[in-house]
Each structure stands twice: as structure tokens, then as C-alpha cells.
Design a protein around this motif. Sequence first.
Motif, PDB file in Angstrom:
ATOM      1  N   UNK A 192       0.864  -1.125   0.195  1.00  0.00           N
ATOM      2  CA  UNK A 192       0.185  -0.054   0.032  1.00  0.00           C
ATOM      3  C   UNK A 192       0.796   1.321  -0.096  1.00  0.00           C
ATOM      4  N   UNK A 193       1.836   1.223   0.966  1.00  0.00           N
ATOM      5  CA  UNK A 193       2.799   2.504   0.902  1.00  0.00           C
ATOM      6  C   UNK A 193       3.736   2.615  -0.501  1.00  0.00           C
ATOM      7  N   UNK A 194       4.019   1.587  -1.026  1.00  0.00           N
ATOM      8  CA  UNK A 194       4.899   1.832  -2.280  1.00  0.00           C
ATOM      9  C   UNK A 194       3.616   2.394  -3.413  1.00  0.00           C
ATOM     10  N   UNK A 195       2.598   1.717  -3.509  1.00  0.00           N
ATOM     11  CA  UNK A 195       1.520   2.310  -4.281  1.00  0.00           C
ATOM     12  C   UNK A 195       1.256   3.740  -4.424  1.00  0.00           C
ATOM     13  N   UNK A 196       0.930   4.152  -2.893  1.00  0.00           N
ATOM     14  CA  UNK A 196       0.710   5.499  -2.792  1.00  0.00           C
ATOM     15  C   UNK A 196       1.840   6.457  -3.113  1.00  0.00           C
ATOM     16  N   UNK A 197       3.138   5.964  -2.590  1.00  0.00           N
ATOM     17  CA  UNK A 197       4.354   6.812  -3.154  1.00  0.00           C
ATOM     18  C   UNK A 197       4.189   6.783  -4.718  1.00  0.00           C
ATOM     19  N   UNK A 278      13.955   3.672   7.688  1.00  0.00           N
ATOM     20  CA  UNK A 278      13.725   3.737   6.434  1.00  0.00           C
ATOM     21  C   UNK A 278      12.198   4.050   5.831  1.00  0.00           C
ATOM     22  N   UNK A 279      11.326   2.998   6.560  1.00  0.00           N
ATOM     23  CA  UNK A 279       9.901   2.963   6.144  1.00  0.00           C
ATOM     24  C   UNK A 279       9.274   4.014   6.380  1.00  0.00           C
ATOM     25  N   UNK A 280       9.179   4.692   7.486  1.00  0.00           N
ATOM     26  CA  UNK A 280       8.280   6.158   7.585  1.00  0.00           C
ATOM     27  C   UNK A 280       8.507   7.150   6.599  1.00  0.00           C
ATOM     28  N   UNK A 281       9.771   7.231   5.959  1.00  0.00           N
ATOM     29  CA  UNK A 281      10.198   8.045   5.109  1.00  0.00           C
ATOM     30  C   UNK A 281       9.330   7.981   3.778  1.00  0.00           C
ATOM     31  N   UNK A 282       9.117   6.442   3.488  1.00  0.00           N
ATOM     32  CA  UNK A 282       8.486   6.361   2.294  1.00  0.00           C
ATOM     33  C   UNK A 282       6.801   6.624   2.542  1.00  0.00           C
ATOM     34  N   UNK A 283       6.245   6.397   3.674  1.00  0.00           N
ATOM     35  CA  UNK A 283       4.934   6.716   4.120  1.00  0.00           C
ATOM     36  C   UNK A 283       4.853   8.295   4.195  1.00  0.00           C
ATOM     37  N   UNK A 284       5.913   9.160   4.591  1.00  0.00           N
ATOM     38  CA  UNK A 284       5.431  10.542   4.795  1.00  0.00           C
ATOM     39  C   UNK A 284       5.687  11.336   3.523  1.00  0.00           C
ATOM     40  N   UNK A 285       6.447  10.734   2.582  1.00  0.00           N
ATOM     41  CA  UNK A 285       6.438  11.586   1.544  1.00  0.00           C
ATOM     42  C   UNK A 285       5.169  11.939   0.846  1.00  0.00           C
ATOM     43  N   UNK A 286       4.186  11.231   0.505  1.00  0.00           N
ATOM     44  CA  UNK A 286       2.791  11.604   0.096  1.00  0.00           C
ATOM     45  C   UNK A 286       2.300  12.845   1.104  1.00  0.00           C
ATOM     46  N   UNK A 287       2.305  12.647   2.453  1.00  0.00           N
ATOM     47  CA  UNK A 287       1.939  13.697   3.408  1.00  0.00           C
ATOM     48  C   UNK A 287       2.737  14.998   3.396  1.00  0.00           C
ATOM     49  N   UNK A 288       3.990  14.937   2.745  1.00  0.00           N
ATOM     50  CA  UNK A 288       4.679  16.319   2.699  1.00  0.00           C
ATOM     51  C   UNK A 288       4.247  16.843   1.460  1.00  0.00           C
ATOM     52  N   UNK A 289       4.025  16.297   0.399  1.00  0.00           N
ATOM     53  CA  UNK A 289       3.519  16.638  -0.791  1.00  0.00           C
ATOM     54  C   UNK A 289       2.060  17.191  -0.854  1.00  0.00           C
ATOM     55  N   UNK A 290       1.325  16.640   0.062  1.00  0.00           N
ATOM     56  CA  UNK A 290      -0.431  16.635   0.064  1.00  0.00           C
ATOM     57  C   UNK A 290      -0.672  17.940  -0.309  1.00  0.00           C
TER      58      UNK A 290
END
Length: 512
Positions: A192-197, A278-290
Motif C-alpha cells: 500500500x505504501x509503495x503504491x501510494x508513493x 527507512x520505512x516512515x520516510x516512504x510513508x511520509x513523502x505523500x503527506x509532505x507533498x499533500x
Amino acid sequence: MDSLDWAVLIGYFGVMVAIGVWSHKRVDDVGDFFTAGGRMPWWLSGISHHMSGYSAVMFTGYAGIAYQYGITSYVTWSFPIAIGIAIGARLFAGRLNRLRSRLGVASPLEYLKSRYNLPTQQALAWSGVLLKIVDVGAKWAAIATLLSVFTGISLNQGILITGLITGVYCTVGGLWADALTELGQFVIQLLAGVAMLATVLGELGGISALWTVWDKLPDHHARPTVGPYTLTFLLAYLFIKTFEYSGGMWNQAQRFMATGSAREARRSAGLSAALWFVWPAVLFFPMWAAPLLVTAEKPDASDAYALLTERLLPHGLLGLVVVGFFSHTMAMCSSDANAVAAVFTRDIAPALSARARDWSHRSGLLAARLSTVAFLGLSMAIATQVDSPAFKDIITVVITWVAGLVGPISIPFLLGMLRAFRRSGPTAALGSWAAGLFAFWLTDYGLGDVRLQIQIVSPVATSLVLYVLLGLVRPEDTAERDAVLARINSDDDGDGAGAGAAAGIPGPYARG
């Protein structure tokens, strides 16, 4: 959500229940229920430790911080957690494993009766249980908030649905069910995280958006510390999270206790620390760009990630991301329920009832399952009140309540295992605990307009200073307490049959 999304969500719930039923076959007594009998592989323990460390609050409260402030959400949250776990891998993970393998205990707090005394054990047990009821209540409220965005059902209905599903598998299968479902949840969240990124990067122009998007976002989005999340806050949070994620939150301690040896416990902690890097940075990028893609409707922007998901993802993938929200919350809540049940069954009940001290394996296992259900029910009830004036909001509970209260509970528990603090006895433990709780009340409710970093660091700092000073001023080391410390600190990783009796540790379910 349409029928395909619902199918993904219902299928996920079905798999979680099925894992719980399968895990039931591996649970013969409370040792299996609470510590997996010491047979959990280090890599499964590490993934479980990681997954049980955060919840849907990341996709609500911390998503709001990421939306408003940018990368400080990573720098002041997951980064200090990773550092704290790495520190704990060296100081605490192996010693926590020896609580089970050497002392024969099934609850993290069970050794405190011999390390200090019964009143100390009971003070930490009762206050910790009350804290976890509030903490897990905030987690239920967070996932119910997300569910209401996607489905339109009420907050209380969302709490009931997620609580009942979680209750089934963790009550039936114990820690094995928790760890195995967390493994499945990790795989789901990975997808899910990779798909969202990938979807967000595609929307912003491709992989180059990883470094070009910052020119389009507010200037402060690229600052590591901003707003209330200052360098002082970061250092305070690192201080707190070192204790919390190294075992101060009992569900984390259980993961280290469940491995076969102290060496495997340290490897488990190392894996969890790496994942937190590592993993939270992957999840956070979409939130930063939101902010470039959606406009948050709530003042704290806690709905930003849900709105982003609804806008960008096709049906099916939307359902997978919603499942990811559930996976984190259910992982944390089920692990907390198991830990609290361990403390109630092994520490609190025997102190209240002579009958509990003589429970058979079957009776103890039944008590463990019933106390798990009771904890889940109480935390769900608290969840319905999490936005009341007493708690303010979800992120307030998570940051101030948990960070503020975990210190007074974890300082005597974790530092009590180290030889350096052998002189700190019951007076130091109870004094530091009581003073830390008072510091929490004073900074959160007694005084007005106290800065956030002062609120979260004052209780644990107060407890730490008093624990050390009282140990120096009034040393209470004895031969019996030194013997307990010797067994915890020995470098030999052998399990040592009958360790519980040898160390004078009480407990009818000690595995020998």
C-alpha cells in the motif's frame, strides 16, 4: 469506497481472524500466550516490534503535522525512535530476554517483586494499565476517524468494528497471533505504501519530484525542526522514545522476551531500528507533498492523507491503503492488549487473590483471554471520549499523555535491570514514579501555557534524576537483589532450566 474496496477490507479481516484461529494451536499455557514460549524467530520478532510501534495516528495526527510542517514529522518522530531502539538494542533487549530465559517470567513486570518489592510492582502495574487504556483508546479513535472519512459510518461504529475484529484474533491466538498478523500487515502496508508513493510521484511529474517538489512547497517544509517541533523537542523525544520503544511500553518488551536468546533479541531490535529509519520516510513523502494536491478540511489537517487517498487511488488500491491504516492500528492495539493481559494475570491478580496464585495452566490461560477482552472493551469505551476536554484530541493524547507518563513507569522497570543502578531500591523506584506522575499533572494541567517539549520531558527527567539520587542517598541493595541482577546481566545466552526458582522469582506458570 465501492464493492471492490469493501471486498479487500473484508478479506483482510477474514485473514486476520484465520491467523488467530491457526495460532490457537500453538498456545498451550500462559508462557505461549504472552511470550510465544521463547520460540519466535528474531526476524519475526523484529518486524512485530516495528509494526506494534505505531498506528493509524500516523495517518491522522502525524499526517497533519507533515501537511502543515513538512519533514519535521520524520525528523522529530521516527528518526529519534530509530536511534532510541538502536540504543536499547545494546542496553535492554538482551536483558529483557533473560527475564524469561533466566527468571522464568511471562510478564515484563513479574521480576519487579524480587528486584524491589510488591508495592513497587503493583504501583507500576496499575498505573501502566491505566495509561495503556487511554493510549489504545486514542488509537481506536484514530482508525475510526479514517474509517468515517471513507465509509461515512460514525466514530463509535468504527471503534466497535475494529475493536471486535482485533479482539477475536488476539484473544484466541495470543502473542503468536499478534506477531503473525503483524507480519501479514507489514506486507500489506509495504504494498500500500509503495503504491501510494508511486501514485503521488506520478501526479507530481515522476521520480524527479523527490527533489524538485520542495521548491513548490512552503519554505518551512524542508526544515528539520519548525513550529513547536524544535531541536529541544527532538532531544526530549529521543530521551522519551529510548525508554518507550526499548521496552518501557510492555508490548515492545514482549517481542524481545519471545526470542530464543539474548543475542536474537538484540538482532530483533536492530532490524526494528533499521525499519524505523527507512520505512516512515516512504510513508511520509505523500503527506509532505499533500498541500500541492488536496486542501485539508480539519484545522489540524488530520484528514489530509485520507483525502489524498480518496482523490488519487483507483478502487481496489484504495481498499488496500485503507487496509494499511487498519493494519498499523490493529497491530499496536492487539500487542498492547496482550501485554496488559500479561501484567494483569501475572502481576495484579495474584496480589489481589490467593486463588489467582494457585491457578492451573488452563485457568491461567482462561484468565489471560478474559483480561484481554476486558482491556479491549475499556479502551474502546475511552476511545469514544478521546475528543472530550479531558483529552483534547488524538495527537495530544499520543504526544503528551504517553510521552509524559511512560517515563515514570519505565525508569524503575528498565534501569532496574542494569548493574549501574543496583543501589536504587524500592524507595528510589516509588519516589521517582510518584514524582514523575506529579510532574506530568503539573505541566499538563496545573500550570498554564507550558511549552510542548517541557510537557513531554519533565516527567521522565524528574523520574530519572530522583531514581539516581535516591539510590545514592538511600542505597537499598541486598544479596537477593544482586542475585537477580547477576542472572539478568550474565553474558551466557543459555536458557537455564528452573531459572525462576533459582532466582527466587514467584509465579505458578514459570517455564522450566
